[in-house]
Motif scaffolding. Structure first.
Motif, PDB file in Angstrom:
ATOM      1  N   HIS A  13       0.811  -1.229   0.000  1.00  0.00           N
ATOM      2  CA  HIS A  13       0.000   0.000   0.000  1.00  0.00           C
ATOM      3  C   HIS A  13       0.839   1.271   0.000  1.00  0.00           C
ATOM      4  N   VAL A  14       2.033   1.201   0.594  1.00  0.00           N
ATOM      5  CA  VAL A  14       2.908   2.376   0.619  1.00  0.00           C
ATOM      6  C   VAL A  14       3.918   2.315  -0.520  1.00  0.00           C
ATOM      7  N   GLY A  15       4.485   1.138  -0.734  1.00  0.00           N
ATOM      8  CA  GLY A  15       5.554   0.995  -1.729  1.00  0.00           C
ATOM      9  C   GLY A  15       5.104   1.267  -3.147  1.00  0.00           C
ATOM     10  N   ILE A  34       7.819 -10.000  -2.255  1.00  0.00           N
ATOM     11  CA  ILE A  34       7.695 -11.458  -2.149  1.00  0.00           C
ATOM     12  C   ILE A  34       6.308 -11.935  -2.596  1.00  0.00           C
ATOM     13  N   ASN A  35       5.377 -11.027  -2.773  1.00  0.00           N
ATOM     14  CA  ASN A  35       4.015 -11.397  -3.177  1.00  0.00           C
ATOM     15  C   ASN A  35       3.973 -11.505  -4.707  1.00  0.00           C
ATOM     16  N   ALA A  36       4.131 -12.770  -5.188  1.00  0.00           N
ATOM     17  CA  ALA A  36       4.275 -12.982  -6.640  1.00  0.00           C
ATOM     18  C   ALA A  36       3.009 -12.577  -7.391  1.00  0.00           C
ATOM     19  N   VAL A  85      10.129  -0.748   2.649  1.00  0.00           N
ATOM     20  CA  VAL A  85       8.802  -0.341   3.127  1.00  0.00           C
ATOM     21  C   VAL A  85       7.907  -1.561   3.342  1.00  0.00           C
ATOM     22  N   ILE A  86       8.507  -2.548   3.990  1.00  0.00           N
ATOM     23  CA  ILE A  86       7.747  -3.753   4.339  1.00  0.00           C
ATOM     24  C   ILE A  86       6.871  -3.472   5.558  1.00  0.00           C
ATOM     25  N   GLY A  87       5.922  -4.366   5.847  1.00  0.00           N
ATOM     26  CA  GLY A  87       5.059  -4.199   7.013  1.00  0.00           C
ATOM     27  C   GLY A  87       5.856  -4.334   8.305  1.00  0.00           C
ATOM     28  N   ALA A 106      18.645  -8.535   6.027  1.00  0.00           N
ATOM     29  CA  ALA A 106      19.495  -9.734   5.911  1.00  0.00           C
ATOM     30  C   ALA A 106      19.227 -10.445   4.579  1.00  0.00           C
ATOM     31  N   GLU A 107      17.935 -10.443   4.165  1.00  0.00           N
ATOM     32  CA  GLU A 107      17.587 -11.118   2.898  1.00  0.00           C
ATOM     33  C   GLU A 107      18.225 -10.444   1.682  1.00  0.00           C
ATOM     34  N   ILE A 108      18.360  -9.124   1.763  1.00  0.00           N
ATOM     35  CA  ILE A 108      18.908  -8.405   0.593  1.00  0.00           C
ATOM     36  C   ILE A 108      20.394  -8.081   0.761  1.00  0.00           C
ATOM     37  N   SER A 122       9.329   2.220   6.263  1.00  0.00           N
ATOM     38  CA  SER A 122       8.338   1.613   7.149  1.00  0.00           C
ATOM     39  C   SER A 122       8.260   2.438   8.434  1.00  0.00           C
ATOM     40  N   THR A 123       7.144   2.292   9.156  1.00  0.00           N
ATOM     41  CA  THR A 123       7.040   2.921  10.473  1.00  0.00           C
ATOM     42  C   THR A 123       7.784   2.026  11.457  1.00  0.00           C
ATOM     43  N   VAL A 124       8.825   2.549  12.078  1.00  0.00           N
ATOM     44  CA  VAL A 124       9.676   1.673  12.887  1.00  0.00           C
ATOM     45  C   VAL A 124       9.747   2.129  14.336  1.00  0.00           C
ATOM     46  N   ARG A 151       3.864   9.334   5.467  1.00  0.00           N
ATOM     47  CA  ARG A 151       2.779   9.879   6.295  1.00  0.00           C
ATOM     48  C   ARG A 151       1.468  10.003   5.525  1.00  0.00           C
ATOM     49  N   ILE A 152       1.400   9.361   4.363  1.00  0.00           N
ATOM     50  CA  ILE A 152       0.153   9.454   3.581  1.00  0.00           C
ATOM     51  C   ILE A 152      -0.971   8.681   4.263  1.00  0.00           C
ATOM     52  N   ALA A 153      -2.208   9.029   3.897  1.00  0.00           N
ATOM     53  CA  ALA A 153      -3.362   8.209   4.275  1.00  0.00           C
ATOM     54  C   ALA A 153      -3.714   7.372   3.051  1.00  0.00           C
ATOM     55  N   GLY A 255      -7.796  -0.135  11.205  1.00  0.00           N
ATOM     56  CA  GLY A 255      -6.885  -0.144  10.061  1.00  0.00           C
ATOM     57  C   GLY A 255      -5.514  -0.648  10.456  1.00  0.00           C
ATOM     58  N   PRO A 256      -4.617  -0.720   9.468  1.00  0.00           N
ATOM     59  CA  PRO A 256      -3.334  -1.376   9.709  1.00  0.00           C
ATOM     60  C   PRO A 256      -2.343  -0.568  10.538  1.00  0.00           C
ATOM     61  N   CYS A 257      -2.594   0.708  10.790  1.00  0.00           N
ATOM     62  CA  CYS A 257      -1.538   1.531  11.396  1.00  0.00           C
ATOM     63  C   CYS A 257      -1.843   2.088  12.783  1.00  0.00           C
ATOM     64  N   LEU A 258      -3.042   2.646  12.997  1.00  0.00           N
ATOM     65  CA  LEU A 258      -3.246   3.476  14.188  1.00  0.00           C
ATOM     66  C   LEU A 258      -3.098   2.692  15.491  1.00  0.00           C
ATOM     67  N   ILE A 319      -9.209  -4.522   4.365  1.00  0.00           N
ATOM     68  CA  ILE A 319      -9.929  -5.034   5.549  1.00  0.00           C
ATOM     69  C   ILE A 319      -8.984  -5.282   6.726  1.00  0.00           C
ATOM     70  N   ARG A 320      -7.719  -4.865   6.599  1.00  0.00           N
ATOM     71  CA  ARG A 320      -6.777  -5.154   7.682  1.00  0.00           C
ATOM     72  C   ARG A 320      -7.228  -4.465   8.975  1.00  0.00           C
ATOM     73  N   SER A 321      -7.367  -5.285  10.023  1.00  0.00           N
ATOM     74  CA  SER A 321      -7.767  -4.816  11.367  1.00  0.00           C
ATOM     75  C   SER A 321      -9.105  -4.073  11.370  1.00  0.00           C
TER      76      SER A 321
HETATM   77  N1  LIG Z   1      -0.889   1.679   4.825  1.00  0.00           N
HETATM   78  C1  LIG Z   1      -0.701   2.947   5.173  1.00  0.00           C
HETATM   79  O1  LIG Z   1      -1.569   3.795   5.009  1.00  0.00           O
HETATM   80  C2  LIG Z   1       0.631   3.393   5.758  1.00  0.00           C
HETATM   81  C3  LIG Z   1       0.891   4.750   5.868  1.00  0.00           C
HETATM   82  C4  LIG Z   1       2.111   5.173   6.365  1.00  0.00           C
HETATM   83  C5  LIG Z   1       3.034   4.227   6.787  1.00  0.00           C
HETATM   84  N2  LIG Z   1       2.763   2.897   6.707  1.00  0.00           N
HETATM   85  C6  LIG Z   1       3.791   1.946   7.125  1.00  0.00           C
HETATM   86  O2  LIG Z   1       4.399   1.463   5.934  1.00  0.00           O
HETATM   87  C7  LIG Z   1       4.806   0.101   6.129  1.00  0.00           C
HETATM   88  C8  LIG Z   1       4.154  -0.763   5.061  1.00  0.00           C
HETATM   89  O3  LIG Z   1       2.758  -0.735   5.212  1.00  0.00           O
HETATM   90  P1  LIG Z   1       1.785  -1.179   4.038  1.00  0.00           P
HETATM   91  O4  LIG Z   1       0.420  -0.784   4.455  1.00  0.00           O
HETATM   92  O5  LIG Z   1       2.306  -0.721   2.726  1.00  0.00           O
HETATM   93  O6  LIG Z   1       1.927  -2.759   4.128  1.00  0.00           O
HETATM   94  P2  LIG Z   1       1.581  -3.785   2.972  1.00  0.00           P
HETATM   95  O7  LIG Z   1       1.422  -5.112   3.644  1.00  0.00           O
HETATM   96  O8  LIG Z   1       0.495  -3.266   2.110  1.00  0.00           O
HETATM   97  O9  LIG Z   1       2.913  -3.785   2.099  1.00  0.00           O
HETATM   98  C9  LIG Z   1       4.083  -4.429   2.480  1.00  0.00           C
HETATM   99  C10 LIG Z   1       4.592  -5.179   1.255  1.00  0.00           C
HETATM  100  O10 LIG Z   1       5.849  -5.718   1.613  1.00  0.00           O
HETATM  101  C11 LIG Z   1       5.946  -7.000   1.020  1.00  0.00           C
HETATM  102  N3  LIG Z   1       7.008  -7.697   1.735  1.00  0.00           N
HETATM  103  C12 LIG Z   1       6.971  -8.183   3.000  1.00  0.00           C
HETATM  104  N4  LIG Z   1       8.155  -8.738   3.314  1.00  0.00           N
HETATM  105  C13 LIG Z   1       8.953  -8.553   2.231  1.00  0.00           C
HETATM  106  C14 LIG Z   1      10.296  -8.905   1.932  1.00  0.00           C
HETATM  107  N5  LIG Z   1      11.050  -9.536   2.836  1.00  0.00           N
HETATM  108  N6  LIG Z   1      10.794  -8.588   0.718  1.00  0.00           N
HETATM  109  C15 LIG Z   1      10.031  -7.957  -0.190  1.00  0.00           C
HETATM  110  N7  LIG Z   1       8.749  -7.609   0.024  1.00  0.00           N
HETATM  111  C16 LIG Z   1       8.225  -7.905   1.228  1.00  0.00           C
HETATM  112  C17 LIG Z   1       4.547  -7.575   1.154  1.00  0.00           C
HETATM  113  O11 LIG Z   1       4.337  -8.632   0.245  1.00  0.00           O
HETATM  114  C18 LIG Z   1       3.693  -6.340   0.835  1.00  0.00           C
HETATM  115  O12 LIG Z   1       3.404  -6.242  -0.542  1.00  0.00           O
HETATM  116  C19 LIG Z   1       4.424  -0.251   7.552  1.00  0.00           C
HETATM  117  O13 LIG Z   1       5.516  -0.011   8.398  1.00  0.00           O
HETATM  118  C20 LIG Z   1       3.309   0.719   7.856  1.00  0.00           C
HETATM  119  O14 LIG Z   1       3.160   0.938   9.247  1.00  0.00           O
HETATM  120  C21 LIG Z   1       1.589   2.460   6.183  1.00  0.00           C
END
Ligand SMILES: NC(=O)c1ccc[n+]([C@@H]2O[C@H](COP(=O)([O-])OP(=O)(O)OC[C@H]3O[C@@H](n4cnc5c(N)ncnc54)[C@H](O)[C@@H]3O)[C@@H](O)[C@H]2O)c1
Length: 395
Positions: A13-15, A34-36, A85-87, A106-108, A122-124, A151-153, A255-258, A319-321
């Motif tokens: 969603h962010v990437g 990793i999501n083919a 920008v992984i979860g 470590a993977e990369i 990512s939010t860390v 910081r987008i919505a 939602g997935p963040c708050l 539908i996350r959370s």
């Molecule tokens: N969703 C939002 O609105 C939002 C806003 C601001 C910040 N964030 C933060 O951004 C980060 C990502 O959130 P998101 O909502 O985009 O999550 P998401 O699950 O939609 O996206 C994460 C992506 O990372 C991939 N991934 C996971 N592990 C991986 C790996 N090892 N190598 C390659 N790809 C991998 C997943 O397949 C997925 O496509 C989180 O830290 C979140 O808190 C999210």
């Protein structure tokens, strides 16, 4: 380097919006994920989720050959900038999974090369940027590390990526300069912080929002318990009174963040964060409150209840959370049957058509305030804590 940017988690969603926006500004981008199935969809020009305005730009940048998605981490070695920008979830103890970012790096690791910029997006948890800097240094790599929080919505990415100021943080002046150069492709406003300040800034942002929603939800429940309409009160107190105009309406705050980021902040403070923990109790308690109130007026065990809207917020397919699903679980225990509809969500095979919900339900609850529900003709009593409809009944 043969591409400008590789984004790890690039089909999320962010990437994905970030990659699409950077490619739209002329950079070459590899999305590594990793999501083919998401990778395949993106390469075919299809968004794996709803993000208004992104589909057209994706189509253009694919046609211009400036963006490509892959599951192959080898793409990392070809990029000047590597954005992670992984979860970053919390675990069953409500603690952040501190290994999420480490494991990904470590993977990369084998693909990272001297001279690159590694941008954490990512939010860390506070301190993760410093830990990553040490990790990279221990690998013997001359890689600049920066933290540039997103910081987008969701749903507003294609405007907010260009409009919001970008926080850029690093211990190294060279990393600051190079990360700034990347984000100047999107926005002219850059704010500099130390890494720990920036990590806290992002957590404070989401926590503040979560607490504001909790405040509204608690005031809603108070007014409702007293037989009064929160929205009437809110409209009156905010009318021509700017100091109170930012009081939110009631609604399922999820939602997935708050929630997750409020708990990251609580963990940072040794789980001593009364306001944040109170916000969780209020926001997560709202579906239970709604059902408890309904039980006082209806014999739910004899009724079919319909939930309209299953995503975590309006106009989203995410539908996350989502608290609509919490509501569904509570109602499945209490009611004779539960039927759910959502015009956006595609991943839930148990959803039924709107006509069927309207025909069969004895009682309806608006779970997510998708605008289409405002005008649907409804004969059945409809509980609408969001104040979407004029005919919503009090809970
Ligand atoms: N969703 C939002 O609105 C939002 C806003 C601001 C910040 N964030 C933060 O951004 C980060 C990502 O959130 P998101 O909502 O985009 O999550 P998401 O699950 O939609 O996206 C994460 C992506 O990372 C991939 N991934 C996971 N592990 C991986 C790996 N090892 N190598 C390659 N790809 C991998 C997943 O397949 C997925 O496509 C989180 O830290 C979140 O808190 C999210």
């Amino acid at each position: 380097m043969s591409v400008d940017v590789a984004i790890i988690g690039g089909c999320g969603h962010v990437g994905l919006p970030l990659g699409v926006a950077l490619a739209d500004r002329g950079l070459t981008v590899e999305l590594v994920d990793i999501n083919a199935s998401a990778v395949d969809l993106v390469n075919q020009g299809v968004l794996p989720f709803v993000e208004p305005g992104a589909a057209e730009v994706l189509e253009n940048v694919l046609a211009a050959d400036r963006l490509h998605a892959t599951t192959d981490t080898a793409a990392v070695g070809r990029a000047e900038y590597v954005v992670v920008v992984i979860g970053t979830p919390i675990d069953e103890h409500l603690n952040p999974d501190l290994n999420a970012v480490h494991e990904t790096i470590a993977e990369i690791a084998a693909e990272l090369v001297d001279g690159q910029v590694l941008v954490l997006r990512s939010t860390v948890y506070p301190g993760v940027t410093a830990m990553v800097e040490q990790l990279v240094a221990r690998m013997g790599l001359d890689v600049d590390v920066a933290f540039c929080p997103e910081r987008i919505a969701e749903g507003k990415a294609m405007t907010e990526l260009y409009e919001l100021p970008q926080i850029v943080a690093s211990c190294s002046p060279r990393a600051l300069e190079r990360a700034t150069k990347l984000f100047r492709n999107l926005t002219h406003e850059v704010i500099f912080l130390e890494p720990e300040e920036a990590e806290l800034a992002k957590l404070f942002t989401n926590t503040w929002r979560y607490i504001r929603f909790a405040t509204a939800n608690q005031l809603f429940m108070m007014a409702n318990d007293f037989g009064l309409d929160y929205e009437r009160i809110r409209a009156a107190l905010a009318y021509n009174y700017p100091r109170a105009a930012d009081l939110p309406g009631a609604g399922f705050a999820a939602g997935p963040c708050l929630f997750k980021d409020t708990m990251q902040l609580a963990a940072f403070n040794n789980h001593n964060f009364h306001l944040g923990q109170a916000a969780v109790m209020i926001n997560e308690g709202l579906p239970l409150y709604v059902v408890a109130r309904l039980e006082q007026r209806f014999d739910l065990s004899e009724m079919t209840v319909g939930i309209l809207g299953m995503s975590f917020k309006a106009d989203s397919d995410d539908i996350r959370s989502s608290l609509s699903y919490k509501l569904k679980r509570i109602l499945r225990f209490k009611a004779a049957d539960v039927l759910c509809h959502d015009p956006r969500v595609t991943v839930d095979p148990d959803l039924v058509e709107l006509d069927e919900v309207l025909a069969r339900a004895d009682l309806l609850v608006i779970g997510a305030p998708h605008p289409m529900y405002a005008d649907v003709e409804i004969e059945t009593p409809v509980v609408d804590i969001w104040n979407l409809r004029a005919d919503g009944v009090m809970v």
